[in-house]
Design a protein around this motif. Sequence first.
Motif, PDB file in Angstrom:
ATOM      1  N   ILE A 241       1.197  -1.163   0.288  1.00 12.31           N
ATOM      2  CA  ILE A 241      -0.109  -0.238   0.021  1.00 12.31           C
ATOM      3  C   ILE A 241       1.018   1.358   0.394  1.00 12.31           C
ATOM      4  N   GLU A 242       0.780   2.172  -0.962  1.00 14.84           N
ATOM      5  CA  GLU A 242       1.274   3.374  -1.341  1.00 14.84           C
ATOM      6  C   GLU A 242       0.921   4.562  -0.455  1.00 14.84           C
ATOM      7  N   GLU A 243      -0.408   4.761  -0.904  1.00 15.61           N
ATOM      8  CA  GLU A 243      -1.807   5.887  -0.535  1.00 15.61           C
ATOM      9  C   GLU A 243      -2.824   5.642  -0.528  1.00 15.61           C
ATOM     10  N   PHE A 244      -3.816   5.708   0.464  1.00 15.11           N
ATOM     11  CA  PHE A 244      -4.731   6.219   0.784  1.00 15.11           C
ATOM     12  C   PHE A 244      -5.781   6.993  -0.161  1.00 15.11           C
ATOM     13  N   ILE A 245      -6.737   6.824  -1.600  1.00 13.73           N
ATOM     14  CA  ILE A 245      -7.626   7.395  -2.257  1.00 13.73           C
ATOM     15  C   ILE A 245      -8.388   8.225  -1.928  1.00 13.73           C
ATOM     16  N   THR A 246      -9.200   7.449  -1.882  1.00  8.87           N
ATOM     17  CA  THR A 246     -10.672   7.352  -2.364  1.00  8.87           C
ATOM     18  C   THR A 246     -11.494   6.317  -1.674  1.00  8.87           C
ATOM     19  N   THR A 247     -13.059   6.739  -0.857  1.00 10.16           N
ATOM     20  CA  THR A 247     -13.792   5.586  -0.592  1.00 10.16           C
ATOM     21  C   THR A 247     -14.773   6.164  -2.021  1.00 10.16           C
ATOM     22  N   THR A 248     -15.112   5.108  -2.546  1.00 12.45           N
ATOM     23  CA  THR A 248     -15.820   4.669  -3.400  1.00 12.45           C
ATOM     24  C   THR A 248     -16.487   3.884  -2.821  1.00 12.45           C
TER      25      THR A 248
ATOM     26  N   SER B 248      -9.068  12.168 -11.148  1.00 16.24           N
ATOM     27  CA  SER B 248     -10.988  11.307 -11.526  1.00 16.24           C
ATOM     28  C   SER B 248     -10.960  11.859 -12.313  1.00 16.24           C
ATOM     29  N   LEU B 249     -12.261  11.768 -12.545  1.00 13.34           N
ATOM     30  CA  LEU B 249     -14.050  13.005 -12.712  1.00 13.34           C
ATOM     31  C   LEU B 249     -14.559  13.394 -11.866  1.00 13.34           C
ATOM     32  N   LYS B 250     -14.568  13.542 -10.767  1.00 12.06           N
ATOM     33  CA  LYS B 250     -14.407  14.057  -9.438  1.00 12.06           C
ATOM     34  C   LYS B 250     -13.342  15.626  -8.886  1.00 12.06           C
ATOM     35  N   THR B 251     -12.839  14.957  -9.491  1.00 13.64           N
ATOM     36  CA  THR B 251     -11.516  15.956  -9.247  1.00 13.64           C
ATOM     37  C   THR B 251     -11.613  17.194 -10.718  1.00 13.64           C
ATOM     38  N   ILE B 252     -11.526  16.194 -11.545  1.00  7.77           N
ATOM     39  CA  ILE B 252     -11.579  17.402 -13.017  1.00  7.77           C
ATOM     40  C   ILE B 252     -13.143  18.098 -13.044  1.00  7.77           C
ATOM     41  N   ARG B 253     -14.431  17.524 -12.378  1.00  5.55           N
ATOM     42  CA  ARG B 253     -15.303  18.792 -12.265  1.00  5.55           C
ATOM     43  C   ARG B 253     -15.524  19.285 -10.835  1.00  5.55           C
ATOM     44  N   GLU B 254     -14.812  18.645 -10.024  1.00  5.45           N
ATOM     45  CA  GLU B 254     -14.432  20.045  -8.971  1.00  5.45           C
ATOM     46  C   GLU B 254     -13.411  21.514  -9.399  1.00  5.45           C
ATOM     47  N   ARG B 255     -12.699  21.246 -10.054  1.00  5.20           N
ATOM     48  CA  ARG B 255     -11.410  22.593 -11.154  1.00  5.20           C
ATOM     49  C   ARG B 255     -12.899  23.414 -11.835  1.00  5.20           C
TER      50      ARG B 255
ATOM     51  N   LEU C 257     -21.605   2.764 -11.551  1.00  4.57           N
ATOM     52  CA  LEU C 257     -20.638   3.743 -12.098  1.00  4.57           C
ATOM     53  C   LEU C 257     -20.479   4.923 -11.123  1.00  4.57           C
ATOM     54  N   ALA C 258     -19.453   5.908 -11.150  1.00  2.00           N
ATOM     55  CA  ALA C 258     -19.878   7.304 -10.177  1.00  2.00           C
ATOM     56  C   ALA C 258     -18.520   7.551 -10.287  1.00  2.00           C
ATOM     57  N   PRO C 259     -18.283   9.286 -10.671  1.00  2.00           N
ATOM     58  CA  PRO C 259     -17.352  10.212 -11.285  1.00  2.00           C
ATOM     59  C   PRO C 259     -15.891   9.569 -10.353  1.00  2.00           C
TER      60      PRO C 259
ATOM     61  N   LEU D  42     -14.539   6.776 -10.556  1.00  2.00           N
ATOM     62  CA  LEU D  42     -14.414   5.139 -11.102  1.00  2.00           C
ATOM     63  C   LEU D  42     -13.800   5.727 -12.085  1.00  2.00           C
ATOM     64  N   ILE D  43     -14.114   7.163 -12.810  1.00  2.50           N
ATOM     65  CA  ILE D  43     -13.758   7.443 -14.227  1.00  2.50           C
ATOM     66  C   ILE D  43     -12.360   8.224 -14.027  1.00  2.50           C
ATOM     67  N   ARG D  44     -11.463   7.871 -14.593  1.00  2.00           N
ATOM     68  CA  ARG D  44     -10.013   8.300 -14.393  1.00  2.00           C
ATOM     69  C   ARG D  44      -9.943   8.980 -16.152  1.00  2.00           C
ATOM     70  N   ILE D  45      -8.793   9.864 -16.044  1.00  2.00           N
ATOM     71  CA  ILE D  45      -8.944  10.011 -17.274  1.00  2.00           C
ATOM     72  C   ILE D  45      -6.629   9.842 -16.968  1.00  2.00           C
ATOM     73  N   ASN D  46      -6.376   9.386 -18.155  1.00  2.00           N
ATOM     74  CA  ASN D  46      -4.776   8.806 -18.002  1.00  2.00           C
ATOM     75  C   ASN D  46      -4.039   9.921 -18.419  1.00  2.00           C
ATOM     76  N   GLN D  47      -2.933  10.181 -18.450  1.00  2.00           N
ATOM     77  CA  GLN D  47      -2.020  10.699 -18.251  1.00  2.00           C
ATOM     78  C   GLN D  47      -1.483  11.440 -20.236  1.00  2.00           C
ATOM     79  N   ARG D  48      -2.412  10.371 -21.381  1.00  2.00           N
ATOM     80  CA  ARG D  48      -2.844  10.508 -22.717  1.00  2.00           C
ATOM     81  C   ARG D  48      -3.813  11.144 -23.139  1.00  2.00           C
ATOM     82  N   GLY D  49      -4.711  11.002 -21.726  1.00  2.00           N
ATOM     83  CA  GLY D  49      -5.708  12.329 -22.395  1.00  2.00           C
ATOM     84  C   GLY D  49      -7.031  11.049 -22.496  1.00  2.00           C
TER      85      GLY D  49
END
Length: 169
Positions: free
Chosen positions: A16-23, A95-102, A134-136, A138-145
């Motif tokens: 384990i490296e890092e806790f990210i979120t509760t899904t 994640s889409l959640k992070t993107i929406r928060e911006r 299906l939740a924000p 659980l939707i991620r945008i990788n480094q290649r977009g």
Amino acid sequence: MPAPLTIKTLLNQYRIEEFITTTPLGELYRATEERSQKAIALTILPAGNSEKLKAFEANSIRLQGISHPNLNPYHGIYKSSAHTFIVEDWVDGPSLKTIRERGRLAAEETLFIAKSICGGLEALHKQNLLHLHLAPELIRINQRGEVILCGIAGARAAQTKIENPLGKY
């Protein structure tokens, strides 16, 4: 809610490296597969629901065989002495959640994301599976977009055959 696992806790071969979120599936961690040093997503499932666990286990092999550019590769469900967890590839990006928060997205970005999500869902539907979580987060945008739909471990068989309500094109 239980406290996140301590960093560096070992679960079989996963560090384990890092806790990210509760899904919707459980607690999501970024971890490292010790042998390959590959980053993975490790989701600790909540304890105590044996029926849900049986459903995860029943679909595990089937989900490992699904490959689509918008679906995060699923590696399986595992048990340690203290935890049951799901292993998927780690998607390095927000994640889409992070993107929406911006702030608001442009229409073109929104359409691209929606089309990508639908592509991943279509791949599951062709296997007669429904993504039930299906939740924000659980939707991620990788480094290649690329838009990657995670959490397919929560998919379940549809009760009836899924058909296109608009007919054939």
